[in-house]
Design a protein around this motif. Structure first.
Motif: not given
Length: 335
Positions: A1-11, A35-43, A86-90
């Motif tokens: 199934m095609t990814v429709e929504v990309s969740i972008l989260c920064m922490t 999809e869930i895309l998260i960036n951990d900024d060197c916690s 990295l986001a694939k979503g519409k």
């Protein structure tokens, strides 16, 4: 199934909050793939360990970018450089690691709103403000009582009137924003986005509160400012005022002065925010008497007590905080 929504989260260093955020993403009930895309900024706390555990548990759903050195401190735009590519979503949905969503239908409702309103590229909704650690409700941010297309002036005149964790955007429009002259300005990202999207698309608003914003969360910019001295706070507030005004100046030129009156009122609101931050409405009264007249009596009394009788103000503030102790706790609600 095609990814429709990309969740972008920064922490960054949000071990006490990040699990709530990611779990609220995972509990979304949708008719589409996301999809869930998260960036951990060197916690340097336990955030990285929690994210590694959750990524291992949901490898097909969660992708985490683990930075080896802090990128934010180097002025790097994390969404632009690391997450959005990295986001694939519409569509993209935004939520920082110290906030969380409260409804399992949040993504579905926003997806349907934009699918059925093709002229709208941006969707927002009502949200709760909660005490960071207890999650007890402090207030409800609900600008309108029913779903509607937002008047552009609301976004242009006010200081990011909707919570960033409610932002749901068409990916092609978000890409335009990331490459725009507005995005490169040093103003806060949430206000830059709301101004940019007001200039380039229509905005659909959902009146249901679907997310929670933690007030004074640990390691947040607001908690950082709260610990500063009064003089330091004044310097920070003045810098913020200048950045906000620089943003409207650029936006005014980008729009060929089409919203000139809106940006004039925005300057009034920026000065109001500054005066409230430094506990002094004198400048506002001199510069924008009409704006001063719109301020409620409760706000004026509050500033008067803070200046003239700070001891009494502290007592009243403490009593108010006790009321919050018994307030409703805002948790994720599977309906």
């Amino acid at each position: 199934m095609t990814v429709e929504v990309s969740i972008l989260c920064m922490t960054y260093n949000q071990e006490g909050y990040i699990r709530d955020a990611v779990e609220s993403f995972l509990k979304q009930r949708t008719t589409f793939e996301y999809e869930i895309l998260i960036n951990d900024d060197c916690s340097s706390d336990g955030t990285k360990k929690i994210l590694q555990e959750m990524q291992n548990q949901y490898p097909d759903k969660i992708h985490v970018v683990f930075q080896r050195e802090n990128q934010y401190s180097q002025g790097i735009d994390i969404s632009k450089e690391f997450l959005f590519p990295l986001a694939k979503g519409k569509y993209v949905a935004l939520c920082e690691g110290d906030d969380y969503w409260v409804s399992s239908d949040k993504l579905q409702k926003q997806y349907e709103a934009l699918e059925t309103h093709p002229a709208c590229g941006f969707c927002v909704h009502a949200s709760y403000c909660v005490e960071a650690d207890s999650k007890r409700m402090l207030s409800l941010s609900q600008p309108f009582e029913s779903d509607c297309i937002v008047d552009k002036g609301i976004l242009l005149e006010n200081i990011h009137p909707f919570a960033t964790n409610s932002y749901f955007i068409r990916s092609n429009l978000y890409k335009e924003y990331l490459l725009s002259s507005i995005q490169s300005l040093p103003a806060h990202g949430d206000q830059k986005m709301s101004v940019f999207f007001a200039l380039h698309t229509d905005t659909f608003y959902l009146s249901e509160a679907l997310s929670a914003y933690r007030v004074l969360a640990k390691n947040s910019i607001n908690s950082f400012i709260a610990c500063k001295s009064d003089e330091e706070k004044k310097i920070i507030a003045l810098d913020l005022l200048k950045r906000r005004n620089a943003l409207v100046d650029v936006a005014n030129q980008v729009s060929n002065l089409k919203f000139k009156d809106c940006f004039t009122r925005a300057r009034e609101n920026h000065l109001l925010g500054y005066c409230l931050a430094i506990n002094d409405l004198t400048l506002l009264k001199l510069e924008y008497p009409n704006a001063y007249s719109r301020i409620g009596i409760k706000t004026k009394i509050k500033l008067f007590l803070k200046t003239v009788n700070p001891s009494l103000y502290k007592i009243i503030k403490y009593m108010y905080s006790m009321k919050n102790f018994f307030a409703k706790k805002i948790e994720f609600d599977l309906k």
